[in-house]
Design a protein around this motif. Structure first.
Motif, PDB file in Angstrom:
ATOM      1  N   THR A 130     -69.146 -31.165  -2.798  1.00  0.00           N
ATOM      2  CA  THR A 130     -69.149 -29.521  -2.675  1.00  0.00           C
ATOM      3  C   THR A 130     -68.634 -29.009  -1.463  1.00  0.00           C
ATOM      4  N   ALA A 131     -68.663 -29.564  -0.586  1.00  0.00           N
ATOM      5  CA  ALA A 131     -67.956 -29.362   0.617  1.00  0.00           C
ATOM      6  C   ALA A 131     -66.369 -29.389   0.477  1.00  0.00           C
ATOM      7  N   VAL A 132     -66.143 -30.246  -0.083  1.00  0.00           N
ATOM      8  CA  VAL A 132     -64.526 -30.240  -0.404  1.00  0.00           C
ATOM      9  C   VAL A 132     -64.085 -28.956  -1.495  1.00  0.00           C
ATOM     10  N   MET A 133     -64.761 -29.115  -2.309  1.00  0.00           N
ATOM     11  CA  MET A 133     -64.519 -28.024  -3.278  1.00  0.00           C
ATOM     12  C   MET A 133     -64.479 -26.550  -2.733  1.00  0.00           C
ATOM     13  N   GLU A 134     -65.660 -26.427  -1.879  1.00  0.00           N
ATOM     14  CA  GLU A 134     -65.667 -24.982  -1.191  1.00  0.00           C
ATOM     15  C   GLU A 134     -64.444 -24.788  -0.361  1.00  0.00           C
ATOM     16  N   ALA A 135     -64.154 -25.892   0.524  1.00  0.00           N
ATOM     17  CA  ALA A 135     -62.971 -25.770   1.013  1.00  0.00           C
ATOM     18  C   ALA A 135     -61.509 -25.456   0.410  1.00  0.00           C
ATOM     19  N   LEU A 136     -61.471 -26.127  -0.624  1.00  0.00           N
ATOM     20  CA  LEU A 136     -60.422 -25.955  -1.724  1.00  0.00           C
ATOM     21  C   LEU A 136     -60.157 -24.430  -2.014  1.00  0.00           C
ATOM     22  N   ARG A 137     -61.437 -23.965  -2.341  1.00  0.00           N
ATOM     23  CA  ARG A 137     -61.342 -22.508  -2.668  1.00  0.00           C
ATOM     24  C   ARG A 137     -60.807 -21.612  -1.437  1.00  0.00           C
ATOM     25  N   LYS A 138     -61.419 -21.934  -0.499  1.00  0.00           N
ATOM     26  CA  LYS A 138     -61.032 -21.312   0.593  1.00  0.00           C
ATOM     27  C   LYS A 138     -59.595 -21.378   0.990  1.00  0.00           C
ATOM     28  N   GLU A 139     -58.935 -22.574   0.729  1.00  0.00           N
ATOM     29  CA  GLU A 139     -57.529 -22.830   1.126  1.00  0.00           C
ATOM     30  C   GLU A 139     -56.699 -22.332  -0.082  1.00  0.00           C
ATOM     31  N   ARG A 140     -57.305 -21.899  -1.165  1.00  0.00           N
ATOM     32  CA  ARG A 140     -56.426 -21.539  -2.403  1.00  0.00           C
ATOM     33  C   ARG A 140     -55.734 -22.701  -3.052  1.00  0.00           C
ATOM     34  N   ILE A 141     -56.302 -23.820  -2.820  1.00  0.00           N
ATOM     35  CA  ILE A 141     -55.846 -25.064  -3.641  1.00  0.00           C
ATOM     36  C   ILE A 141     -56.424 -25.237  -4.818  1.00  0.00           C
ATOM     37  N   PRO A 142     -55.731 -25.147  -6.044  1.00  0.00           N
ATOM     38  CA  PRO A 142     -56.381 -25.002  -7.219  1.00  0.00           C
ATOM     39  C   PRO A 142     -56.877 -26.652  -7.542  1.00  0.00           C
ATOM     40  N   PHE A 143     -58.137 -26.468  -8.092  1.00  0.00           N
ATOM     41  CA  PHE A 143     -58.569 -27.924  -8.266  1.00  0.00           C
ATOM     42  C   PHE A 143     -59.406 -27.945 -10.017  1.00  0.00           C
ATOM     43  N   LEU A 144     -59.745 -29.075 -10.222  1.00  0.00           N
ATOM     44  CA  LEU A 144     -60.311 -29.224 -11.675  1.00  0.00           C
ATOM     45  C   LEU A 144     -61.214 -30.555 -11.460  1.00  0.00           C
ATOM     46  N   VAL A 145     -62.563 -30.042 -12.212  1.00  0.00           N
ATOM     47  CA  VAL A 145     -63.451 -31.201 -12.285  1.00  0.00           C
ATOM     48  C   VAL A 145     -63.306 -31.912 -13.492  1.00  0.00           C
ATOM     49  N   ALA A 146     -62.962 -32.970 -13.621  1.00  0.00           N
ATOM     50  CA  ALA A 146     -62.868 -33.615 -15.053  1.00  0.00           C
ATOM     51  C   ALA A 146     -64.012 -33.738 -15.793  1.00  0.00           C
ATOM     52  N   PRO A 147     -64.329 -33.668 -17.227  1.00  0.00           N
ATOM     53  CA  PRO A 147     -65.694 -33.893 -17.519  1.00  0.00           C
ATOM     54  C   PRO A 147     -66.201 -35.218 -17.372  1.00  0.00           C
ATOM     55  N   TYR A 148     -65.218 -36.233 -17.464  1.00  0.00           N
ATOM     56  CA  TYR A 148     -65.605 -37.670 -17.249  1.00  0.00           C
ATOM     57  C   TYR A 148     -64.555 -38.202 -16.151  1.00  0.00           C
ATOM     58  N   GLU A 149     -63.965 -39.191 -16.552  1.00  0.00           N
ATOM     59  CA  GLU A 149     -63.050 -39.959 -15.572  1.00  0.00           C
ATOM     60  C   GLU A 149     -61.816 -39.109 -15.376  1.00  0.00           C
ATOM     61  N   SER A 150     -61.415 -39.190 -14.136  1.00  0.00           N
ATOM     62  CA  SER A 150     -60.096 -38.367 -13.532  1.00  0.00           C
ATOM     63  C   SER A 150     -58.841 -38.833 -14.337  1.00  0.00           C
ATOM     64  N   ASP A 151     -58.933 -40.417 -14.597  1.00  0.00           N
ATOM     65  CA  ASP A 151     -57.764 -40.743 -15.146  1.00  0.00           C
ATOM     66  C   ASP A 151     -57.274 -40.090 -16.586  1.00  0.00           C
ATOM     67  N   GLY A 152     -58.217 -40.037 -17.305  1.00  0.00           N
ATOM     68  CA  GLY A 152     -58.046 -39.592 -18.808  1.00  0.00           C
ATOM     69  C   GLY A 152     -57.516 -38.055 -18.562  1.00  0.00           C
ATOM     70  N   GLN A 153     -58.359 -37.311 -17.722  1.00  0.00           N
ATOM     71  CA  GLN A 153     -57.823 -36.037 -17.472  1.00  0.00           C
ATOM     72  C   GLN A 153     -56.395 -35.735 -17.099  1.00  0.00           C
ATOM     73  N   LEU A 154     -56.049 -36.635 -16.060  1.00  0.00           N
ATOM     74  CA  LEU A 154     -54.750 -36.595 -15.538  1.00  0.00           C
ATOM     75  C   LEU A 154     -53.703 -36.873 -16.493  1.00  0.00           C
ATOM     76  N   ALA A 155     -54.128 -38.148 -17.258  1.00  0.00           N
ATOM     77  CA  ALA A 155     -53.209 -38.362 -18.353  1.00  0.00           C
ATOM     78  C   ALA A 155     -52.807 -37.261 -19.237  1.00  0.00           C
ATOM     79  N   PHE A 156     -53.919 -36.616 -19.825  1.00  0.00           N
ATOM     80  CA  PHE A 156     -53.632 -35.456 -20.485  1.00  0.00           C
ATOM     81  C   PHE A 156     -53.072 -34.394 -19.961  1.00  0.00           C
ATOM     82  N   LEU A 157     -53.213 -34.087 -18.660  1.00  0.00           N
ATOM     83  CA  LEU A 157     -52.338 -32.925 -18.025  1.00  0.00           C
ATOM     84  C   LEU A 157     -50.946 -33.317 -17.904  1.00  0.00           C
TER      85      LEU A 157
END
Length: 510
Positions: free
Chosen positions: A183-210
């Motif tokens: 949560t701390a990292v996500m909050e910080a990312l918002r503050k820094e305006r770095i876009p992020f995305l939480v995968a529903p399951y594993e990030s691998d599949g998500q990244l492959a899809f993107l």
DNA sequence: CGTGTGAATACAT
DNA sequence: TATTCACACG
């Protein structure tokens, strides 16, 4: 995490890898032949490994520092029960979380500033049910580490015991505070305006899809499983040490690299499906491997099965594998179990649940909402038991996990709802509009402010939420730059070479 | 020849 | 602690 030696297993010839410095993309890339203006390179960062890295760097803080020196150990022994105070403990934990967060943000900012890339950070979501057994094992191991960490100081003061302890400490690391770091990292990312995305399951599949949808140009990860998902190009082993030069160097792997370098292993003519089959055959996170089946043997078997015109390719693969395996005690039952696991692994890799940031909802990769399976899968679906598995929603969900409704999926992707528990996250500032969504879903819980009065903080944040929260909404989910860049992004037909965006690929060294 | 093993080394912390 | 090497087995 993926098979670490996996990269080398698949591509034993390390010299053929392209070392790439992301700084060479400072001026962007030529996105397609039709577009004149170069656009920034868009990279999807698998942040999980960075978190582990932060964990390694700061995990020792979780233990009492005095354990590390002889002097301190003596001190502890003399003092007897010197339990640190609750306050001390909290302070230490907070410090730990801050250190980890800062570590990650620093790297991301450095990356952004030095290379002019557009970063999309991707977090891991829930563990797919099909992988649960592995993770359970891992958790048991983790529990052992924590136990070792927390056991009283060895009164004999033996060096071995102490080394074991420190090792355990390192490995146990953040596990207890991982959610906090998340949560701390996500909050910080918002503050820094770095876009992020939480995968529903594993990030691998998500990244492959993107990557396959061309929402990103490059995947940054350590996990060789990405190859198995059919993603390309991928940047492995991005240096993460801030002190050293070459922080922005990694090893680029494209589909072409799977083809060119090795005599006996030529994957040039391999379809994505074949590639997945190959990976599963040599052993994956989802299924065990057969003794005696390595990359070369598996490669031969898969090629033969798929290119010799046989209808049921998977059956041919199984046949080949069983014949080649050192068949010590391979009973019919063993084979049955193996085939079952194999197909489950195949399903997990071919059809993971992903979040589509343009459609703004989750779905199975390669399967439409109507249940229509992509053309590319035809060669696998000729195996009836596999087709049955793919088409059976209930069984499928037991492997890949469920598809949540869009309203919930969005909140998960934005980081406001934990993908595992599907509840509001603790210690996170919730903007007003998000809060409204959470209330509507009936999962709102105010951890910070049980009586429900709106705090100064909250008001401040919601007023600016149209920019901030939507740090994610606007910047990454709605960002026009995340739209498919080419109309040909729908041509999923086996071509995932992705050579286009790398037309400005830098000269290779080595 | 390919695979699996353990030992040695370099590496980073 | 991860990667590389050398060797034995099938």
């Amino acid at each position: 995490m993926g098979v670490t030696g996996g990269l080398l297993k698949i591509l034993p010839n390390a010299a053929a890898f392209r070392k790439v410095d992301l700084r060479s993309f400072k001026n962007g890339i030529q996105h397609s032949t039709t577009t004149k203006e170069p656009t920034p390179l868009r990279i999807g960062v698998d942040i999980c490994v960075w978190m582990v890295s932060a964990d390694r760097a700061f995990g020792s803080q979780l233990g009492d520092e005095r354990h590390f020196s002889n002097h301190g150990r003596a001190e502890l022994l003399n003092a007897g029960e010197t339990e640190e105070s609750e306050r001390e403990r909290l302070e230490r934990d907070l410090n730990y979380v801050n250190c980890c967060t800062e570590y990650i943000i620093r790297r991301l900012n450095a990356l952004r500033e030095e290379t002019n890339v557009e970063i999309l950070v991707v977090f891991d979501g829930a563990t797919p049910p099909g992988k649960q057994t592995e993770v359970t094992d891992r958790r048991n191991r983790q529990a052992v580490y924590e136990q070792q960490r927390d056991e009283p100081v060895d009164t004999t003061g033996s060096r071995e015991a102490e080394e074991r302890r420190i090792k355990a400490l390192r490995k146990a690391g953040a596990s207890r505070h991982y959610a906090g770091v998340y949560t701390a990292v996500m909050e910080a990312l918002r503050k820094e305006r770095i876009p992020f995305l939480v995968a529903p399951y594993e990030s691998d599949g998500q990244l492959a899809f993107l990557s396959m949808k061309k929402y990103i140009d490059l995947i940054v990860t350590e996990d060789s499983d990405l190859i198995c998902y059919g993603a390309s190009p991928i940047l492995f082993k991005l240096k993460d040490s801030p002190m050293l030069e070459g922080i922005f160097e990694g090893i680029l792997v494209c589909k072409e690299d799977l083809a060119a370098n090795q005599g006996s292993v030529n994957l040039l003519d391999f379809s994505p499906g074949m590639l997945t089959v190959l990976f599963v055959a040599v052993g994956s996170d989802y299924s065990p491997k057969l003794d005696g089946i390595g990359i070369v043997t598996a490669c031969k078997i898969v090629r033969k099965a798929f290119l010799s015109g046989h209808e049921d390719r998977l059956a041919m693969v199984f046949e080949g594998l069983f014949a080649a395996a050192r068949k010590l005690s391979l009973t019919e039952e063993d084979k049955k179990v193996y085939k079952k696991k194999f197909m489950e692994a195949l399903l997990a890799y071919r059809h993971p649940v992903i979040f589509d940031p343009v459609e703004k909802r989750c779905r199975l990769h390669g399967i439409t909402h109507d249940g229509e399976v992509s053309e590319t899968e035809a060669e696998l679906l000729t195996h009836v038991p596999y087709a049955e598995l793919v088409n059976d929603v209930k069984r499928r969900e037991r492997i890949t996990g469920c598809i949540q409704p869009p309203s919930l999926s969005i909140l998960i992707a934005e980081g406001y709802v934990c993908p595992r528990t599907r509840r509001t996250r603790k210690n996170m500032t919730i903007p007003r509009n998000v809060k409204a969504d959470l209330i509507q879903l009936g999962i709102w819980k105010d951890f910070n402010n049980p009586n429900g009065a709106e705090t100064e903080n909250e008001r401040h944040d919601s007023s600016n939420s149209s920019n901030q929260v939507s740090g994610i909404k606007r910047k990454s989910l709605r960002d026009p730059r995340l739209k498919p860049c080419d109309e040909d992004s729908s041509t999923d037909s086996g071509d995932f070479l992705y050579s286009q965006p790398f037309s400005t690929r830098p000269p290779t060294n080595g």
